[in-house]
Design an enzyme around this catalytic site. Sequence first.
Site, mmCIF file in Angstrom:
data_model
loop_
_atom_site.group_PDB
_atom_site.id
_atom_site.type_symbol
_atom_site.label_atom_id
_atom_site.label_comp_id
_atom_site.label_asym_id
_atom_site.label_seq_id
_atom_site.Cartn_x
_atom_site.Cartn_y
_atom_site.Cartn_z
ATOM 1 N N ASP A 7 10.932 -3.363 -12.186
ATOM 2 C CA ASP A 7 10.160 -2.480 -11.299
ATOM 3 C C ASP A 7 10.324 -2.901 -9.838
ATOM 4 O OD1 ASP A 7 8.523 -0.367 -10.684
ATOM 5 O OD2 ASP A 7 6.659 -1.414 -11.146
ATOM 6 N N GLY A 8 10.208 -1.920 -8.949
ATOM 7 C CA GLY A 8 10.183 -2.212 -7.512
ATOM 8 C C GLY A 8 11.399 -1.742 -6.737
ATOM 9 N N HIS A 58 17.835 1.686 -6.526
ATOM 10 C CA HIS A 58 18.388 1.669 -7.885
ATOM 11 C C HIS A 58 19.806 1.066 -7.875
ATOM 12 C CE1 HIS A 58 14.878 3.711 -9.133
ATOM 13 N NE2 HIS A 58 15.188 4.895 -8.658
ATOM 14 N N LEU A 65 25.530 -12.705 -26.513
ATOM 15 C CA LEU A 65 24.244 -12.142 -26.054
ATOM 16 C C LEU A 65 24.228 -10.680 -26.461
ATOM 17 C CD1 LEU A 65 21.660 -12.166 -24.110
ATOM 18 C CD2 LEU A 65 23.198 -11.254 -22.382
HETATM 19 C C1 FPP Z 1 11.729 1.090 -11.517
HETATM 20 O O1 FPP Z 1 11.576 0.949 -10.122
HETATM 21 C C2 FPP Z 1 13.134 1.195 -11.857
HETATM 22 C C3 FPP Z 1 13.694 2.208 -12.585
HETATM 23 C C4 FPP Z 1 12.927 3.336 -13.132
HETATM 24 C C5 FPP Z 1 15.138 2.253 -12.847
HETATM 25 C C6 FPP Z 1 15.766 0.969 -13.296
HETATM 26 C C7 FPP Z 1 17.210 1.106 -13.123
HETATM 27 C C8 FPP Z 1 18.034 0.185 -12.618
HETATM 28 C C9 FPP Z 1 17.609 -1.200 -12.275
HETATM 29 C C10 FPP Z 1 19.432 0.587 -12.381
HETATM 30 C C11 FPP Z 1 20.476 -0.090 -13.155
HETATM 31 C C12 FPP Z 1 20.204 -0.291 -14.575
HETATM 32 C C13 FPP Z 1 21.167 -0.400 -15.516
HETATM 33 C C14 FPP Z 1 20.788 -0.822 -16.888
HETATM 34 C C15 FPP Z 1 22.568 -0.126 -15.235
HETATM 35 P P1 FPP Z 1 10.783 2.081 -9.338
HETATM 36 O O2 FPP Z 1 11.752 3.126 -8.934
HETATM 37 O O3 FPP Z 1 9.640 2.563 -10.158
HETATM 38 O O4 FPP Z 1 10.266 1.282 -8.089
HETATM 39 P P2 FPP Z 1 8.890 1.486 -7.325
HETATM 40 O O5 FPP Z 1 7.795 1.086 -8.254
HETATM 41 O O6 FPP Z 1 9.015 0.559 -6.156
HETATM 42 O O7 FPP Z 1 8.837 2.926 -6.907
#
Ligand code: FPP
Length: 243
Positions: free
Chosen positions: A19-20, A36, A130
């Site tokens: 998250d974040g 992202h 893994l």
């Molecule tokens: C949450 O942060 C993150 C996500 C919903 C997407 C996670 C995806 C990645 C880390 C991209 C790459 C992943 C792979 C497996 C290739 P948020 O957008 O909710 O952040 P916020 O809380 O600050 O708004």
Amino acid sequence: MTDNPQSSAGPRHIAIVMDGNGRWASQRGRPRTAGHHAGAKSVRAVVEHAVELNVEVLTLFAFSSENWQRPPTEVQVLMDLFLRTIRRELAELRKNGVRLKFIGNRDNLSGNLRSSMAQAEELTAGNSRLELVVAVDYGGRWDIFNAARRLALDCAEGRLDVQQLTEADYASRLSLASHPAPDLFIRTGSEKRVSNFLLWDLAYSELYFTDVLWPDFDAACLQAAVEWYAGRNRRFGRVHASG
Ligand code: FPP
């Protein structure tokens, strides 16, 4: 699914809510999607360190059942990022002995993404250093409901006797049935909730929350979480782990 009574031995299975990303990007005056992209780099660093730590399973929450409610452009960027990351990282994952597995509902994903996921699973199926489990369009409630529906069908069609059902019959129908339960759950980005991740599987996981935003989470951050885990006394409802 089995629980690991040892914390000093290191976690066999780590599950992470990444998250974040959006806040990381906003702090830099950039669009959420830049977060992202930066987050994908953290995925690589964490996978590499998990291999070094001899972790058996690393499960990452990439896209929840609820994430479809984000703006369509953000959803599209995430889907493209998953596709490109699989294609770009596949050779490296194969070389490092990483087995890829995806959990979640694939029905609403594009044909391209579905076939890349299937191909990545097939090409890494022989790897055992893994297991990297990526949850895409996944929800803990979806998983539990699915398992219940499968069990009901097996009873209705006479393959199982409802009077003889055991907890194991149910658990064996969950997405991570053949994996050890997560020993360590990590959530980045300050929030202290599980957010419909592996609801059944997290029953006895140690929960670690950090303010670090996912794009800033690196090998040292993972190391800190694992060291915190090593100090936990896991009891699973008993007085002592071995009692
Ligand atoms: C949450 O942060 C993150 C996500 C919903 C997407 C996670 C995806 C990645 C880390 C991209 C790459 C992943 C792979 C497996 C290739 P948020 O957008 O909710 O952040 P916020 O809380 O600050 O708004």
